[in-house]
Design an enzyme around this catalytic site. Structure first.
Site, PDB file in Angstrom:
ATOM      1  CB  ALA A 186      49.361  55.310  44.645  1.00  0.00           C
ATOM      2  N   GLY A 225      40.000  52.862  36.646  1.00  0.00           N
ATOM      3  CA  GLY A 225      39.652  51.854  35.637  1.00  0.00           C
ATOM      4  C   GLY A 225      40.175  50.468  35.913  1.00  0.00           C
ATOM      5  N   GLY A 232      41.819  47.606  39.082  1.00  0.00           N
ATOM      6  CA  GLY A 232      42.283  47.259  40.423  1.00  0.00           C
ATOM      7  C   GLY A 232      42.959  45.901  40.390  1.00  0.00           C
ATOM      8  CB  ILE A 281      45.492  55.923  47.520  1.00  0.00           C
ATOM      9  CG1 ILE A 281      45.442  55.609  46.009  1.00  0.00           C
ATOM     10  CG2 ILE A 281      46.909  55.754  48.079  1.00  0.00           C
ATOM     11  CD1 ILE A 281      45.636  54.139  45.623  1.00  0.00           C
ATOM     12  CD  GLU A 323      49.236  44.806  50.501  1.00  0.00           C
ATOM     13  OE1 GLU A 323      50.222  45.002  49.779  1.00  0.00           O
ATOM     14  OE2 GLU A 323      48.140  45.358  50.315  1.00  0.00           O
ATOM     15  CD  GLN A 358      20.570  22.379  71.447  1.00  0.00           C
ATOM     16  OE1 GLN A 358      19.656  22.355  70.632  1.00  0.00           O
ATOM     17  NE2 GLN A 358      20.983  21.292  72.070  1.00  0.00           N
ATOM     18  N   GLY A 406      44.336  42.540  47.238  1.00  0.00           N
ATOM     19  CA  GLY A 406      44.021  41.422  46.324  1.00  0.00           C
ATOM     20  C   GLY A 406      42.721  40.811  46.793  1.00  0.00           C
TER      21      GLY A 406
HETATM   22  C1  LIG Z   1      39.150  50.848  51.907  1.00  0.00           C
HETATM   23  C2  LIG Z   1      40.059  50.534  50.765  1.00  0.00           C
HETATM   24  C3  LIG Z   1      41.421  50.807  50.880  1.00  0.00           C
HETATM   25  C4  LIG Z   1      42.268  50.554  49.803  1.00  0.00           C
HETATM   26  N1  LIG Z   1      43.587  50.902  49.888  1.00  0.00           N
HETATM   27  C5  LIG Z   1      44.375  50.818  48.773  1.00  0.00           C
HETATM   28  C6  LIG Z   1      45.720  51.333  48.771  1.00  0.00           C
HETATM   29  O1  LIG Z   1      46.213  51.837  49.795  1.00  0.00           O
HETATM   30  N2  LIG Z   1      46.422  51.263  47.630  1.00  0.00           N
HETATM   31  C7  LIG Z   1      45.917  50.724  46.490  1.00  0.00           C
HETATM   32  O2  LIG Z   1      46.622  50.706  45.478  1.00  0.00           O
HETATM   33  N3  LIG Z   1      44.655  50.213  46.454  1.00  0.00           N
HETATM   34  C8  LIG Z   1      43.873  50.264  47.565  1.00  0.00           C
HETATM   35  N4  LIG Z   1      42.594  49.771  47.536  1.00  0.00           N
HETATM   36  C9  LIG Z   1      42.078  49.204  46.306  1.00  0.00           C
HETATM   37  C10 LIG Z   1      41.906  47.684  46.331  1.00  0.00           C
HETATM   38  O3  LIG Z   1      43.141  47.044  46.371  1.00  0.00           O
HETATM   39  C11 LIG Z   1      41.047  47.311  45.111  1.00  0.00           C
HETATM   40  O4  LIG Z   1      39.738  47.790  45.349  1.00  0.00           O
HETATM   41  C12 LIG Z   1      41.058  45.815  44.846  1.00  0.00           C
HETATM   42  O5  LIG Z   1      42.308  45.381  44.395  1.00  0.00           O
HETATM   43  C13 LIG Z   1      39.997  45.422  43.805  1.00  0.00           C
HETATM   44  O6  LIG Z   1      40.086  46.193  42.662  1.00  0.00           O
HETATM   45  P1  LIG Z   1      38.761  46.897  42.064  1.00  0.00           P
HETATM   46  O7  LIG Z   1      38.122  47.647  43.173  1.00  0.00           O
HETATM   47  O8  LIG Z   1      39.151  47.643  40.848  1.00  0.00           O
HETATM   48  O9  LIG Z   1      37.814  45.693  41.691  1.00  0.00           O
HETATM   49  P2  LIG Z   1      37.808  44.872  40.320  1.00  0.00           P
HETATM   50  O10 LIG Z   1      39.173  44.473  39.967  1.00  0.00           O
HETATM   51  O11 LIG Z   1      37.014  45.640  39.313  1.00  0.00           O
HETATM   52  O12 LIG Z   1      36.982  43.577  40.750  1.00  0.00           O
HETATM   53  C14 LIG Z   1      35.565  43.553  40.855  1.00  0.00           C
HETATM   54  C15 LIG Z   1      35.136  42.111  41.172  1.00  0.00           C
HETATM   55  O13 LIG Z   1      35.548  41.253  40.103  1.00  0.00           O
HETATM   56  C16 LIG Z   1      36.348  40.213  40.622  1.00  0.00           C
HETATM   57  N5  LIG Z   1      37.408  39.848  39.670  1.00  0.00           N
HETATM   58  C17 LIG Z   1      38.279  40.676  39.047  1.00  0.00           C
HETATM   59  N6  LIG Z   1      39.110  39.972  38.276  1.00  0.00           N
HETATM   60  C18 LIG Z   1      38.775  38.674  38.433  1.00  0.00           C
HETATM   61  C19 LIG Z   1      39.280  37.442  37.906  1.00  0.00           C
HETATM   62  N7  LIG Z   1      40.313  37.401  37.074  1.00  0.00           N
HETATM   63  N8  LIG Z   1      38.679  36.284  38.298  1.00  0.00           N
HETATM   64  C20 LIG Z   1      37.637  36.283  39.132  1.00  0.00           C
HETATM   65  N9  LIG Z   1      37.109  37.418  39.676  1.00  0.00           N
HETATM   66  C21 LIG Z   1      37.685  38.586  39.317  1.00  0.00           C
HETATM   67  C22 LIG Z   1      36.961  40.757  41.896  1.00  0.00           C
HETATM   68  O14 LIG Z   1      37.381  39.713  42.766  1.00  0.00           O
HETATM   69  C23 LIG Z   1      35.795  41.558  42.445  1.00  0.00           C
HETATM   70  O15 LIG Z   1      34.912  40.720  43.108  1.00  0.00           O
HETATM   71  C24 LIG Z   1      41.750  49.979  48.610  1.00  0.00           C
HETATM   72  C25 LIG Z   1      40.378  49.673  48.519  1.00  0.00           C
HETATM   73  C26 LIG Z   1      39.537  49.958  49.561  1.00  0.00           C
HETATM   74  C27 LIG Z   1      38.071  49.658  49.394  1.00  0.00           C
END
Ligand SMILES: Cc1cc2nc3c(=O)[nH]c(=O)nc-3n(C[C@H](O)[C@H](O)[C@H](O)COP(=O)(O)OP(=O)(O)OC[C@H]3O[C@@H](n4cnc5c(N)ncnc54)[C@H](O)[C@@H]3O)c2cc1C
Length: 382
Positions: free
Chosen positions: A124, A129, A131, A157, A244, A281, A366
């Site tokens: 987790a 807020g 990711g 998660i 991972e 084709q 990521g």
């Molecule tokens: C089905 C599913 C399963 C998941 N399982 C887990 C899990 O088991 N455990 C866990 O901890 N998380 C989990 N996640 C969360 C996942 O790892 C995050 O959604 C992911 O890391 C992106 O974070 P965010 O959603 O907050 O997006 P954000 O960080 O808000 O990003 C939004 C957009 O902005 C872009 N962005 C952000 N920062 C930058 C930057 N510096 N430069 C350029 N672009 C940027 C991103 O690439 C993205 O396109 C899961 C998500 C899903 C959808």
């Protein structure tokens, strides 16, 4: 083309796993997708057959084999579209935290259950807020005598409902500078007072996965549940991310090969203007291009598998593979769906599910943008 990363022994293991999966997994996939999660009994069957401990130490009940055995299971699961059972999340993403950083006491307590399938793990990190910007997490674990008191919430998660043991990423020193130095990893068991499992989230794809919210409210855990050292959480996460992301690339390429194989079958059978779609084709060129890219991706991932098993640092190349293979998977699913015409949009054709399932591959573990940042940094670009 024959793949040379796997030995004869690995391929015999693949046959053994296929026989098991044909009987124990394949018939249950539709039910898991409808229920929104798999059943516990199948996890225990996996454990009883030794499939959860291939790459784990013998001291805790594992077989002490290399990562390639697990890669084979990932490939077979992806080929079958058994995405509900998040084998790699448990065995190759979460259990390694316990194996690599756990104290002897922690390992003796939980590793055997992880290998039998009685203890399912989750990690987790993500919060409502934040990711990508992991150093900015707000969940806190403040020490109070012999306990940590955890407050905060997590979202998205995987294994959020079925999980028994959670690696929770929290700030033990919220004022640390730089902020990532204040991050620690804590082991929290389901059922601990103050730890609540929230909603199972409704998603575009991967309907059989229990992606969920988690809440921590004055949740007390003993200090002995700290994983590794206080303040070292970020470093530990970075260390495990190579495996991972490689696991994602392995699954991605297997999904590409399956979508391609199904589409090749379809275009040979479906007729338009008096001839099979395969005779056009456009169909030939599209599939020739996708088959070429699938070979390139497979060759790259196989090379990375060999390097990873040798113990090489291939963080840059694995980051490349993660973005490239998942981008390919999304493009390939879209092109294959198009070649199915209207049937590709119908749920009864698995390509429609492939298309929806592929969307998240470039987001979790990521995002692909973060992969490109890692590559750029390692190329000396700031
Ligand atoms: C089905 C599913 C399963 C998941 N399982 C887990 C899990 O088991 N455990 C866990 O901890 N998380 C989990 N996640 C969360 C996942 O790892 C995050 O959604 C992911 O890391 C992106 O974070 P965010 O959603 O907050 O997006 P954000 O960080 O808000 O990003 C939004 C957009 O902005 C872009 N962005 C952000 N920062 C930058 C930057 N510096 N430069 C350029 N672009 C940027 C991103 O690439 C993205 O396109 C899961 C998500 C899903 C959808």
């Amino acid at each position: 083309m024959r793949r040379d990363v796997f030995t004869e022994e690995h391929e015999l293991f693949r046959e053994q796993f296929r026989r098991f999966a044909h009987k124990e997994i394949e018939p249950k996939i539709a039910g898991w997708n409808a229920a929104g999660m798999p059943d516990r009994e199948t996890w225990r069957r996996m454990g009883a057959e030794g499939f959860l401990g291939c790459n784990q130490p013998e001291a805790y009940g594992g077989a002490g084999g290399d990562f390639l055995y697990d890669a084979i299971i990932m490939e077979e699961m992806a080929w079958m579209r058994a995405h509900a059972m998040m084998f790699s999340l448990h065995a190759d993403i979460c259990v390694p935290y316990l194996r690599d950083f756990g104290s002897e006491e922690q390992k003796r307590r939980w590793m055997p259950g992880c290998i039998t399938g009685d203890v399912l793990m989750a990690v987790a990190m993500t919060e409502p807020g934040t990711g990508s910007d992991l150093a900015n997490i707000q969940t806190r674990a403040i020490r109070d005598g012999d306990e940590y008191v955890i407050d905060g919430s997590k979202t998205f998660i995987s294994h959020g409902q079925i999980g028994d043991l959670f690696v929770v990423v929290a700030k033990t020193d919220p004022d640390a500078k730089p902020p990532h130095r204040g991050i620690s990893l804590l082991l929290v068991e389901a059922g601990t007072p103050g730890f609540t499992k929230g909603r199972k989230l409704d998603k575009l794809g991967l309907p059989g996965q229990d992606t969920s919210e988690l809440f921590f409210e004055s949740c007390r855990i003993p200090v002995s549940n700290l994983l590794g050292e206080e303040g070292q959480g970020f470093r530990m996460l970075m260390q495990e991310l190579q495996q991972e992301r490689l696991s994602i690339a392995v699954g991605s390429m297997a999904s590409c090969r399956r979508a391609l194989a199904d589409t090749l079958d379809y275009v040979k059978q479906r007729k338009a203007f008096g001839q099979p779609l395969a005779a056009f084709q456009n169909t030939q060129f599209k599939l020739a291009e996708l088959a070429t890219e699938a070979e390139i991706g497979t060759a790259f991932v196989d090379r990375l598998l060999a390097a990873h098993v040798r113990g090489d640092d291939v963080v840059t190349e694995v980051s490349m593979a993660k973005w490239w293979t998942t981008d390919l998977q999304k493009r390939l699913a879209a092109e294959c769906l198009q070649l199915h015409g209207g049937y590709g949009f119908m749920r009864e054709y698995p390509i429609s599910q492939d298309y929806a399932d592929a969307a998240v591959q470039s987001i979790y573990a990521g995002t692909n943008e973060i992969m490109k940042r890692i590559i750029a940094t390692r190329l000396g670009l700031g």
